[in-house]
Design an enzyme around this catalytic site. Sequence first.
Site, PDB file in Angstrom:
ATOM      1  CD  GLN A   3      -3.129   1.537   0.376  1.00 13.75           C
ATOM      2  OE1 GLN A   3      -3.168   0.534  -0.155  1.00 13.75           O
ATOM      3  NE2 GLN A   3      -3.135   2.456   0.010  1.00 13.75           N
ATOM      4  CD  GLU A   4       2.803   3.166   4.196  1.00 15.15           C
ATOM      5  OE1 GLU A   4       2.937   4.274   3.590  1.00 15.15           O
ATOM      6  OE2 GLU A   4       2.014   3.700   5.245  1.00 15.15           O
ATOM      7  CB  SER A   5       6.378   1.695  -1.420  1.00 11.55           C
ATOM      8  OG  SER A   5       6.692   0.566  -1.535  1.00 11.55           O
TER       9      SER A   5
END
Length: 520
Positions: free
Chosen positions: A135-137
């Site tokens: 989700q983050e990167s």
Amino acid sequence: MLAIRGKIAKRRKKHLFLFGGIGFFILFVIVVIPMLISLFVFLAVDSNSGSYSYDIPLFGYQDAIPGPLKQIYEEVGRQYHIPWNILAAVHKIDGDYLNEMKSLFPNDVPFAQVFHEAGAKYGVDPALLKAIAKQESNFNPKELSHAGARGIMQLMPANCQEAGLDPNGDCWDPVKNIHAGAQEIARYLKKYQGNLIFALAAYNAGPARVSGMDDNPRPPEVPPIPETQDYVKKVPMYYEQFKKGMGDGKVDPAKIEEIRKKVESVASKLAEKRKKHEDSSKQGNPTACMVELKKKTVKEVKEGKAGNYGALTCALAEYFSESWSKVAQVEEQAQLYLGSVMLTGSGKPVSFGGRMLWPVQVGGGVHKQGGCVSSPYGQNRGTYYHRGVDISAPMGTPVFAAEAGKVYISKADPISLSDPIGFGWYVGIDHGNGLTTWYGHMPRKSVLVKVGDYVQKGQKIAEVGRNGMTDTQAHLHFEVHINQDRDRIDPTPFIGKGVPCNRSKFDPSYYTHPIYGVNE
Ligand SMILES: [Zn+2]
């Protein structure tokens, strides 16, 4: 983490609509008129049934279905006129689903070994770390958000420093970055006693937004920031995928065809068996199963765990060689797929396969949705967030149970300055599976139910009032809770959006007078 503005700015696409007069006219003809027509059809159909209802969208991260599979269930379901969720449930329960998923998604994620090492070191499930990174990167070690979050785990410079890393140096090292992220989420999981949702909200929005500063704490809640609300849904969904060994989500095309054939074969068998049971009843010579279903002689049917699909239920029973516990499992799983909510650290899903009624209804005989929304869920009120929806309506407008259940609260919320909620007289209804609804500000004398009463969906329970800490107008404060009142969530998916109030054209009967703290 802590990268709200940066991430939002990055993801939003800019849209610019320029319409000249002609363009607008065309838009009106091809878009607005059909919309109005379909709206009227919808209203007409609905007022015949006497209630307004809405489909609950799928929240079920616990039972998130991978996109390519959902497509198969839907397509095959349409072909054989079998609800897609039944096909999905049969597929899950009949056979070796987990191993099938593993072979459907053959690739593991980049840095898989590092996630496993970091998970072991900090006591966090590696699948959760993968989900956060996804989700983050999307596993990009060079990702830099507008807010300055760095690398795979999107660490802010302060987070890098906490972990003893140089924000402009080794914080970019994928291995160190993953370890620091693991340490961070482990800390939040401990702080929130294993509650995954609060821990994720803290990772995304910072712990101060979830539970205040350490020297000024308050009960934790997911802040009503769209990105964070989205984050606490998506990460658990990925988490479930990675737990099932779904790797990067890339599908093996040969395997998907294999699954399609399997689902088709199940669907054709079920359709054939269903027809047999259906025809037997039509010809006045019902099969044993149809008789049992009607008389409720089967234990699972008697207990309400199976039997919701008529002849299709009998087809399922035949498919599973009369194992009714399997049929019950399938129907339960199917309900879970239709509408389920899971926001709990324990991972226990709350299932709600159905619709709720708009709780303020007007009109005699045939009721319809009444009132207007004067304050939505999530509104920031300075010292707290509004955790329900306010439906303004004239004093005395009937309040209905949004769903069947057992009344477990009916009491006055004492008014005090330290209590910003001030529900006045309020009622709570338990719908099972940890799902409850609350109704506030009702005049005591209007309340028709008491604790222990079972109410039907659409049963009048009280009237709209201004009891408690209310605004200038009478309104119902309505809340939807899951996880046995641990999480107060947005009621909109359950009851619909409603009509926003037009304050300048407010019906005078909505008004009382500006007053706080009435208890009547
Ligand atoms: Zn309210």
